[in-house]
Design a protein around this motif. Structure first.
Motif, PDB file in Angstrom:
ATOM      1  N   ILE A 150       0.858  -1.190   0.000  1.00  0.00           N
ATOM      2  CA  ILE A 150       0.000   0.000   0.000  1.00  0.00           C
ATOM      3  C   ILE A 150       0.894   1.240   0.000  1.00  0.00           C
ATOM      4  N   ALA A 151       0.795   2.041  -1.059  1.00  0.00           N
ATOM      5  CA  ALA A 151       1.597   3.262  -1.160  1.00  0.00           C
ATOM      6  C   ALA A 151       0.956   4.372  -0.339  1.00  0.00           C
ATOM      7  N   GLU A 152       1.683   5.501  -0.211  1.00  0.00           N
ATOM      8  CA  GLU A 152       1.189   6.615   0.599  1.00  0.00           C
ATOM      9  C   GLU A 152      -0.120   7.173   0.080  1.00  0.00           C
ATOM     10  N   GLY A 153      -0.333   7.181  -1.188  1.00  0.00           N
ATOM     11  CA  GLY A 153      -1.562   7.712  -1.749  1.00  0.00           C
ATOM     12  C   GLY A 153      -2.716   6.734  -1.709  1.00  0.00           C
ATOM     13  N   GLY A 154      -2.498   5.543  -1.166  1.00  0.00           N
ATOM     14  CA  GLY A 154      -3.548   4.539  -1.090  1.00  0.00           C
ATOM     15  C   GLY A 154      -3.532   3.572  -2.247  1.00  0.00           C
ATOM     16  N   THR A 155      -2.527   3.694  -3.102  1.00  0.00           N
ATOM     17  CA  THR A 155      -2.438   2.776  -4.243  1.00  0.00           C
ATOM     18  C   THR A 155      -2.033   1.379  -3.755  1.00  0.00           C
ATOM     19  N   VAL A 156      -2.773   0.371  -4.221  1.00  0.00           N
ATOM     20  CA  VAL A 156      -2.521  -1.015  -3.810  1.00  0.00           C
ATOM     21  C   VAL A 156      -1.870  -1.763  -4.969  1.00  0.00           C
ATOM     22  N   THR A 157      -0.731  -2.391  -4.676  1.00  0.00           N
ATOM     23  CA  THR A 157       0.009  -3.147  -5.686  1.00  0.00           C
ATOM     24  C   THR A 157       0.249  -4.562  -5.178  1.00  0.00           C
ATOM     25  N   LYS A 158      -0.114  -5.528  -6.008  1.00  0.00           N
ATOM     26  CA  LYS A 158       0.134  -6.912  -5.626  1.00  0.00           C
ATOM     27  C   LYS A 158       1.604  -7.246  -5.844  1.00  0.00           C
ATOM     28  N   THR A 159       2.209  -7.903  -4.866  1.00  0.00           N
ATOM     29  CA  THR A 159       3.629  -8.245  -4.940  1.00  0.00           C
ATOM     30  C   THR A 159       3.786  -9.753  -5.110  1.00  0.00           C
ATOM     31  N   ALA A 160       5.021 -10.144  -5.358  1.00  0.00           N
ATOM     32  CA  ALA A 160       5.312 -11.563  -5.612  1.00  0.00           C
ATOM     33  C   ALA A 160       5.638 -12.320  -4.338  1.00  0.00           C
ATOM     34  N   ASP A 161       5.590 -11.665  -3.198  1.00  0.00           N
ATOM     35  CA  ASP A 161       5.935 -12.316  -1.939  1.00  0.00           C
ATOM     36  C   ASP A 161       4.862 -13.351  -1.582  1.00  0.00           C
ATOM     37  N   THR A 162       5.244 -14.614  -1.447  1.00  0.00           N
ATOM     38  CA  THR A 162       4.284 -15.689  -1.139  1.00  0.00           C
ATOM     39  C   THR A 162       4.601 -16.350   0.200  1.00  0.00           C
ATOM     40  N   ARG A 163       5.140 -15.585   1.105  1.00  0.00           N
ATOM     41  CA  ARG A 163       5.532 -16.140   2.402  1.00  0.00           C
ATOM     42  C   ARG A 163       5.125 -15.201   3.521  1.00  0.00           C
ATOM     43  N   LEU A 164       4.351 -15.734   4.502  1.00  0.00           N
ATOM     44  CA  LEU A 164       3.999 -14.963   5.686  1.00  0.00           C
ATOM     45  C   LEU A 164       5.009 -15.250   6.786  1.00  0.00           C
ATOM     46  N   ASP A 165       5.640 -14.211   7.267  1.00  0.00           N
ATOM     47  CA  ASP A 165       6.567 -14.365   8.395  1.00  0.00           C
ATOM     48  C   ASP A 165       5.817 -13.930   9.660  1.00  0.00           C
ATOM     49  N   LEU A 166       5.142 -14.907  10.314  1.00  0.00           N
ATOM     50  CA  LEU A 166       4.315 -14.567  11.462  1.00  0.00           C
ATOM     51  C   LEU A 166       5.136 -14.318  12.724  1.00  0.00           C
ATOM     52  N   GLY A 167       6.235 -15.048  12.884  1.00  0.00           N
ATOM     53  CA  GLY A 167       7.026 -14.915  14.099  1.00  0.00           C
ATOM     54  C   GLY A 167       6.287 -15.397  15.336  1.00  0.00           C
ATOM     55  N   LEU A 168       5.351 -16.330  15.167  1.00  0.00           N
ATOM     56  CA  LEU A 168       4.529 -16.826  16.264  1.00  0.00           C
ATOM     57  C   LEU A 168       4.480 -18.340  16.239  1.00  0.00           C
ATOM     58  N   THR A 169       4.121 -18.934  17.353  1.00  0.00           N
ATOM     59  CA  THR A 169       3.920 -20.372  17.450  1.00  0.00           C
ATOM     60  C   THR A 169       2.465 -20.639  17.833  1.00  0.00           C
ATOM     61  N   PRO A 170       1.997 -21.885  17.727  1.00  0.00           N
ATOM     62  CA  PRO A 170       0.615 -22.171  18.144  1.00  0.00           C
ATOM     63  C   PRO A 170       0.325 -21.777  19.582  1.00  0.00           C
ATOM     64  N   ALA A 171       1.337 -21.835  20.456  1.00  0.00           N
ATOM     65  CA  ALA A 171       1.118 -21.462  21.855  1.00  0.00           C
ATOM     66  C   ALA A 171       0.746 -19.988  21.995  1.00  0.00           C
ATOM     67  N   ASP A 172       1.301 -19.132  21.116  1.00  0.00           N
ATOM     68  CA  ASP A 172       0.974 -17.705  21.178  1.00  0.00           C
ATOM     69  C   ASP A 172      -0.495 -17.464  20.842  1.00  0.00           C
ATOM     70  N   PHE A 173      -1.019 -18.244  19.902  1.00  0.00           N
ATOM     71  CA  PHE A 173      -2.444 -18.115  19.567  1.00  0.00           C
ATOM     72  C   PHE A 173      -3.322 -18.784  20.607  1.00  0.00           C
ATOM     73  N   GLY A 174      -2.805 -19.860  21.211  1.00  0.00           N
ATOM     74  CA  GLY A 174      -3.633 -20.660  22.098  1.00  0.00           C
ATOM     75  C   GLY A 174      -3.879 -20.064  23.459  1.00  0.00           C
ATOM     76  N   LEU A 175      -3.150 -19.004  23.835  1.00  0.00           N
ATOM     77  CA  LEU A 175      -3.333 -18.428  25.167  1.00  0.00           C
ATOM     78  C   LEU A 175      -4.762 -17.962  25.387  1.00  0.00           C
ATOM     79  N   LEU A 176      -5.368 -17.395  24.343  1.00  0.00           N
ATOM     80  CA  LEU A 176      -6.730 -16.893  24.496  1.00  0.00           C
ATOM     81  C   LEU A 176      -7.722 -17.606  23.584  1.00  0.00           C
TER      82      LEU A 176
END
Length: 366
Positions: free
Chosen positions: A219-245
């Motif tokens: 998302i650019a500053e003017g609100g322009t949305v551009t699709k990128t080639a990145d196909t990897r989510l770097d969550l930095g989390l484990t199931p335990a982080d989600f499971g707390l709540l």
């Protein structure tokens, strides 16, 4: 013409008391055994994180309502068998039968007490158990293990604060360690949205998330949305982080569980085992009455059974184990969609109720 004797209110109270006293003793014994088992199961964590003090006592005290709710059916069965073993040993059941007092008349006061216990089970399962279980989970996961509480709920959707923004998840399948409909919002230094990533699913393989259907946008500053080639989510989390709540079924009241199921369905998600758990919230309290009926059928015979206290207690353990085994099998089949949810939740109750009725009617013919 000689009238048929009937139980007096005094006799009703006497027979009910002969069940209720052993029932309370059995409830205390089973609860203590459950607590000791849970303590030994978590002993390594209690030693490692210093949970043998007041914090540990608070955790186990908060687990008591759930434990009591779960052991009530078996305690009811053991209470009946032990109470009537004492009456049979002293010959009081046989004396009532010689006076022409039917087994059904002797069973009625005990069944009334069982109905009250069943109502009590349902009441605490809807009020005390969810709140106490959530608090116990928080103490164990956050205060005792010193984990950082990152997740918050908004309309039952999971939101987790991460280093560069937020991650939202529609549903967490705790059993399979799988997330559904994950969105990662990356923020810039001015807290504006700069990148957005979305994945249909992400499954934890023990070390990382295996993702599918990933789409990334810049998302650019003017609100322009551009699709990128990145196909990897770097969550930095484990199931335990989600499971707390992430609430387990016993942490929901009925209306909360109904709302949660409706919310999942409104998002096009499968509520899965939650539907079975909702039906179990109705079926489990009724198990107290069924266990009492089964115990009465086994204890009251035209010629009363000569069951010792040890045999009565052992029989209660065996029947209770059989009930929980049947419940575990049918619940698993229901959660796997191999059985309809109501059938999976109610089959054990139906089976043991039929066994109790069959034993009672067979005894009447002997």
């Amino acid at each position: 013409m000689r009238l048929r004797p009937r139980l007096s209110p005094v006799m009703d109270r006497f027979i009910a008391a002969q069940f209720f006293g052993p029932f309370m003793v059995c409830l205390a014994a089973f609860t203590a055994a459950y607590l000791l088992g849970d303590m030994f199961d978590r002993f390594d964590d209690l030693i490692r994180y210093g949970g043998l003090g007041l914090l540990g006592l608070e955790y186990f005290a908060l687990k008591l309502p759930l434990i009591i709710s779960q052991v009530l059916p078996v305690a009811c069965l053991a209470g009946v068998l032990l109470g009537f073993a004492l009456l049979n040993r002293s010959g009081e059941v046989l004396a009532c039968q010689q006076l022409g007092i039917s087994r059904l008349e002797m069973a009625v006061p005990v069944l009334i007490v069982a109905v009250l216990i069943s109502g009590f089970d349902f009441l605490i399962s809807e009020t005390v158990v969810p709140a106490a279980t959530r608090e116990a989970k928080y103490i164990y996961s956050v205060e005792l293990k010193k984990r950082q509480l990152k997740a918050v709920f908004a309309n039952r959707r999971i939101w987790v604060r991460v280093r560069d923004g937020f991650v939202s998840v529609d549903n967490l399948d705790k059993k399979n360690s799988q997330l559904k409909n994950i969105t990662h919002y990356q923020l810039d230094d001015d807290f504006g949205l700069k990148n957005l990533q979305h994945a249909n699913t992400a499954k934890w393989n023990g070390s990382t998330w295996v993702q599918s259907g990933v789409n990334s946008f810049q998302i650019a500053e003017g609100g322009t949305v551009t699709k990128t080639a990145d196909t990897r989510l770097d969550l930095g989390l484990t199931p335990a982080d989600f499971g707390l709540l992430r609430f387990d079924p016993e942490e929901f009241s009925l209306w909360e569980l109904d709302r949660y199921i409706a919310d999942l369905r409104s998002k096009g998600l499968d509520p899965g085992g939650y539907v079975v758990d909702r039906d179990l919230k109705y079926a489990m309290p009724l198990a107290c009455v069924i266990m009492v009926a089964l115990g009465m059928s086994l204890s009251l015979d035209p010629l009363p059974r000569n069951l010792s206290l040890g045999r009565s207690f052992g029989l209660a353990i065996i029947i209770g184990f059989a009930y929980w085994t049947a419940l575990g099998i049918t619940s698993a089949l229901g959660r796997s969609a191999l059985l309809p949810a109501p059938v999976a939740a109610w089959i054990p109750n139906f089976m043991f109720a039929m066994i109790a009725i069959a034993i009672f009617l067979f005894g009447e013919e002997r």
